[in-house]
Write a protein that holds these residues in place. Structure first.
Motif, PDB file in Angstrom:
ATOM      1  N   ASP A 107      -3.798   5.059 -12.574  1.00 17.80           N
ATOM      2  CA  ASP A 107      -2.433   5.740 -12.011  1.00 17.80           C
ATOM      3  C   ASP A 107      -2.397   7.172 -12.540  1.00 17.80           C
ATOM      4  N   LEU A 108      -3.710   7.904 -12.725  1.00 15.31           N
ATOM      5  CA  LEU A 108      -3.781   9.168 -13.320  1.00 15.31           C
ATOM      6  C   LEU A 108      -3.436   9.861 -12.197  1.00 15.31           C
ATOM      7  N   SER A 109      -3.881   9.722 -10.976  1.00 14.74           N
ATOM      8  CA  SER A 109      -3.666  10.919 -10.083  1.00 14.74           C
ATOM      9  C   SER A 109      -2.282  10.865  -9.334  1.00 14.74           C
ATOM     10  N   ASP A 110      -1.693   9.568  -9.613  1.00 14.12           N
ATOM     11  CA  ASP A 110      -0.238   9.665  -9.167  1.00 14.12           C
ATOM     12  C   ASP A 110       0.679  10.390 -10.412  1.00 14.12           C
ATOM     13  N   ALA A 111       0.490  10.280 -11.403  1.00 11.01           N
ATOM     14  CA  ALA A 111       0.976  10.820 -12.549  1.00 11.01           C
ATOM     15  C   ALA A 111       0.901  12.354 -12.660  1.00 11.01           C
ATOM     16  N   SER A 112      -0.566  12.778 -12.153  1.00 12.00           N
ATOM     17  CA  SER A 112      -0.801  14.318 -12.248  1.00 12.00           C
ATOM     18  C   SER A 112       0.019  14.824 -11.057  1.00 12.00           C
ATOM     19  N   SER A 113       0.048  14.058  -9.818  1.00 15.13           N
ATOM     20  CA  SER A 113       0.933  14.730  -8.886  1.00 15.13           C
ATOM     21  C   SER A 113       2.262  14.789  -9.122  1.00 15.13           C
ATOM     22  N   MET A 114       2.781  13.840  -9.570  1.00 18.80           N
ATOM     23  CA  MET A 114       4.238  13.637  -9.841  1.00 18.80           C
ATOM     24  C   MET A 114       4.615  14.831 -10.787  1.00 18.80           C
ATOM     25  N   LEU A 115       3.889  14.847 -11.849  1.00 20.20           N
ATOM     26  CA  LEU A 115       4.112  16.203 -12.718  1.00 20.20           C
ATOM     27  C   LEU A 115       4.023  17.559 -12.053  1.00 20.20           C
ATOM     28  N   THR A 116       3.116  17.705 -11.393  1.00 19.01           N
ATOM     29  CA  THR A 116       3.039  19.004 -10.416  1.00 19.01           C
ATOM     30  C   THR A 116       4.283  19.163  -9.496  1.00 19.01           C
ATOM     31  N   SER A 117       4.776  18.071  -9.048  1.00 21.97           N
ATOM     32  CA  SER A 117       5.925  18.009  -7.953  1.00 21.97           C
ATOM     33  C   SER A 117       7.172  18.538  -8.810  1.00 21.97           C
ATOM     34  N   SER A 118       7.278  17.742  -9.890  1.00 19.12           N
ATOM     35  CA  SER A 118       8.478  17.806 -10.954  1.00 19.12           C
ATOM     36  C   SER A 118       8.729  19.490 -11.268  1.00 19.12           C
ATOM     37  N   LYS A 119       7.463  20.201 -11.794  1.00 18.59           N
ATOM     38  CA  LYS A 119       7.774  21.656 -11.927  1.00 18.59           C
ATOM     39  C   LYS A 119       8.046  22.262 -10.966  1.00 18.59           C
ATOM     40  N   GLU A 120       7.253  22.414  -9.880  1.00 20.26           N
ATOM     41  CA  GLU A 120       7.529  23.080  -8.539  1.00 20.26           C
ATOM     42  C   GLU A 120       8.977  22.928  -8.004  1.00 20.26           C
ATOM     43  N   ILE A 121       9.396  21.545  -8.058  1.00 20.80           N
ATOM     44  CA  ILE A 121      10.773  21.236  -7.629  1.00 20.80           C
ATOM     45  C   ILE A 121      11.672  22.137  -8.658  1.00 20.80           C
ATOM     46  N   GLY A 122      11.410  21.878  -9.760  1.00 21.92           N
ATOM     47  CA  GLY A 122      12.302  22.466 -10.907  1.00 21.92           C
ATOM     48  C   GLY A 122      12.359  24.042 -10.587  1.00 21.92           C
ATOM     49  N   LYS A 123      11.263  24.895 -10.036  1.00 21.94           N
ATOM     50  CA  LYS A 123      11.445  26.285  -9.712  1.00 21.94           C
ATOM     51  C   LYS A 123      12.445  26.547  -8.462  1.00 21.94           C
ATOM     52  N   THR A 124      11.902  25.352  -7.352  1.00 24.13           N
ATOM     53  CA  THR A 124      12.824  25.805  -6.092  1.00 24.13           C
ATOM     54  C   THR A 124      14.122  25.350  -6.409  1.00 24.13           C
ATOM     55  N   ASN A 155       0.823  -1.194   0.021  1.00 20.55           N
ATOM     56  CA  ASN A 155       0.090   0.090   0.062  1.00 20.55           C
ATOM     57  C   ASN A 155       0.709   1.103  -0.090  1.00 20.55           C
ATOM     58  N   THR A 156       1.404   1.574  -1.198  1.00 22.33           N
ATOM     59  CA  THR A 156       2.308   2.797  -1.426  1.00 22.33           C
ATOM     60  C   THR A 156       1.640   3.784  -1.529  1.00 22.33           C
ATOM     61  N   ILE A 157       2.053   5.200  -1.215  1.00 19.69           N
ATOM     62  CA  ILE A 157       1.724   6.386  -1.478  1.00 19.69           C
ATOM     63  C   ILE A 157       1.659   6.876  -2.897  1.00 19.69           C
ATOM     64  N   PHE A 158       2.414   6.169  -3.647  1.00 20.95           N
ATOM     65  CA  PHE A 158       2.494   6.584  -4.961  1.00 20.95           C
ATOM     66  C   PHE A 158       3.007   5.129  -5.793  1.00 20.95           C
ATOM     67  N   ASN A 159       2.574   4.864  -6.588  1.00 22.61           N
ATOM     68  CA  ASN A 159       3.086   3.643  -7.711  1.00 22.61           C
ATOM     69  C   ASN A 159       4.323   3.791  -8.182  1.00 22.61           C
ATOM     70  N   LEU A 160       5.499   3.092  -7.298  1.00 21.70           N
ATOM     71  CA  LEU A 160       6.702   3.348  -7.835  1.00 21.70           C
ATOM     72  C   LEU A 160       7.271   2.766  -8.901  1.00 21.70           C
ATOM     73  N   ASN A 161       6.240   1.620  -9.503  1.00 24.10           N
ATOM     74  CA  ASN A 161       6.451   1.069 -10.784  1.00 24.10           C
ATOM     75  C   ASN A 161       6.458   1.812 -11.990  1.00 24.10           C
ATOM     76  N   LEU A 162       5.787   3.102 -11.679  1.00 20.36           N
ATOM     77  CA  LEU A 162       5.963   3.938 -12.772  1.00 20.36           C
ATOM     78  C   LEU A 162       7.298   4.307 -13.217  1.00 20.36           C
ATOM     79  N   PHE A 163       8.205   4.461 -12.055  1.00 25.99           N
ATOM     80  CA  PHE A 163       9.549   4.844 -12.642  1.00 25.99           C
ATOM     81  C   PHE A 163      10.231   3.719 -13.150  1.00 25.99           C
TER      82      PHE A 163
END
Length: 446
Positions: free
Chosen positions: A371-388, A236-244
């Motif tokens: 897995d769309l929710s995981d993909a959407s959250s990861m895309l959001t995180s990738s962009k925001e971390i890029g700015k940071t 029961n992971t918080i994110f589908n790590l298999n996507l990576f």
């Protein structure tokens, strides 16, 4: 209606993330802030947004995207109004945390809504419009907020944004559709641990020049390694790590990270250069900076249509190649007269406008619906971390070259040297993203 709602939310949320830099001087004067406390106005927002993005994704998909979009709009409006009436810095910081959490909800929700509510033949065009509105909001924020703060007040800036979100509520009430994914158990313990390690990462990264910055950053990396090892053996992971495990998926998120890295920092550099080297005031500099988002507005719909017809990685790779030219040109920023600098900004608008639609569609349609929710959250995180990461990197470079001094006209040589270094780094990163995009297409699809 879905497209209008998503595009407006994307624009305003991206605007909120970039507007604060212009307002900080006046906010500091009104609230008697030290430099450290002023920095926390931005840091508190980024910490909240990045920390909760992934843990919230499954909650949103399980209980309803429309429902959480409405909640996000309401909470964000409250957070904005709280900032507008903030009597002190601590109340203001609390309101910024609320804004960060609600923006995370909205950024995850809108991509899930678009992919599920718009037909497959048109989803590329829709994602193109929505995604590009993020770049437009981010790059136009210094201009628009600069005028509002200059002629009105920084408090009214928050009020005006809250009013726009009230309009969003009216639009949302007209939607009958709701979207939920297959019910998955929510990993509360894993989510809590993830939030803590991301707080350590963002606070450490944004304070890397301070005594406690590096230890926090090291601690966050150690925590991340432990977290991944524990999650791998957890059903029961918080994110589908298999996507990576999918190289193409990783490349798409890496490209999004780089795109926001170079967009955020290049706008930052150009703003300084126009004001301190060319001597323009903030209003004139803001008008010149509008050349990039205006071109993006024109290119994005066209790019979205291309994304529905042609391979998305090839289009994104071509866009990254255009941006590579821009980053390389900005390595010699002091040699560029104003008219050439404007040309470079226009080309940058073409590159970003062409990149966003195909890459967003590529990342979000590469995964299964569950897995769309995981993909959407990861895309959001990738962009925001890029700015940071881009801003933290630039801060370190400025500290090394200029020292712990205020950035101003007395430090123009150091400012130009700092621009050289960050643009050189941006050039290398952009080249790597372009190569990986083409490689993922022509190696894995042969």
């Amino acid at each position: 209606m879905v497209l209008v709602i998503a595009a407006l939310i994307q624009f305003i949320t991206s605007f909120i993330g970039s507007m604060i830099q212009v307002a900080l001087p006046l906010m500091s004067n009104d609230l008697n802030l030290t430099i450290e406390l002023a920095n926390w106005i931005s840091i508190s927002y980024m910490v909240a947004l990045i920390a909760v993005s992934i843990p919230l994704s499954r909650v949103i998909s399980q209980y309803g995207v429309k429902k959480f979009t409405i909640i996000g709009v309401i909470v964000l409006s409250i957070g904005l109004l709280m900032s507008a009436i903030a009597p002190n810095i601590y109340f203001l910081l609390f309101s910024r945390v609320i804004q960060g959490i609600s923006v995370a909800i909205l950024l995850i929700s809108i991509y899930m809504f678009v992919v599920n509510q718009i037909s497959e033949d048109n989803v590329g065009s829709a994602l193109g419009i929505v995604g590009s509105m993020g770049y437009i909001g981010m790059t136009s924020a210094p201009t628009i907020s600069g005028f509002i703060v200059y002629y009105l007040s920084w408090r009214l800036l928050f009020v005006l944004l809250a009013i726009i979100f009230i309009i969003e509520l009216v639009l949302l009430s007209r939607l009958d559709s709701e979207w939920k994914s297959e019910s998955k158990q929510i990993n509360i313990r894993g989510s809590f641990f993830y939030i803590i390690l991301m707080i350590l990462f963002v606070v450490g990264l944004t304070n890397i020049t301070r005594l406690f910055g590096v230890p926090l950053l090291i601690l966050s990396f150690i925590s991340f390694i432990i977290f991944v090892k524990v999650e791998i053996h957890n059903s029961n992971t918080i994110f589908n790590l298999n996507l990576f495990k999918d190289f193409k998926y990783v490349v798409g998120n890496y490209a999004a990270f780089i795109a926001y890295f170079i967009t955020f920092i290049s706008t930052y550099i150009l703003n300084f250069h126009l004001q301190y080297v060319f001597g323009f005031d903030s209003r004139i500099a803001g008008i010149i900076l509008l050349s990039t988002p205006l071109v993006m507005v024109l290119i994005s719909p066209f790019s979205g249509k291309l994304a529905d017809k042609y391979d998305n990685r090839v289009l994104a790779g071509i866009a990254m190649s255009i941006l590579l030219f821009v980053m390389f040109s900005l390595c010699f920023i002091e040699l560029l007269p104003l008219y050439l600098l404007v040309v470079v900004m226009i080309v940058q608008g073409i590159g970003h406008g062409l990149f966003s639609p195909p890459n967003n569609k590529y990342v979000l349609t590469l995964v299964d619906d569950d897995d769309l929710s995981d993909a959407s959250s990861m895309l959001t995180s990738s962009k925001e971390i890029g700015k940071t990461v881009s801003l933290a990197t630039y801060n370190v470079i400025c500290l090394i070259i200029i020292g712990n001094q205020a950035i101003g006209s007395d430090n123009i040589p150091g400012l130009i040297s700092s621009s050289h270094f960050i643009m050189a780094i941006s050039t290398v990163l952009t080249l790597s993203a372009a190569i990986l995009l083409f490689y993922s297409k022509f190696h894995y699809d042969v």
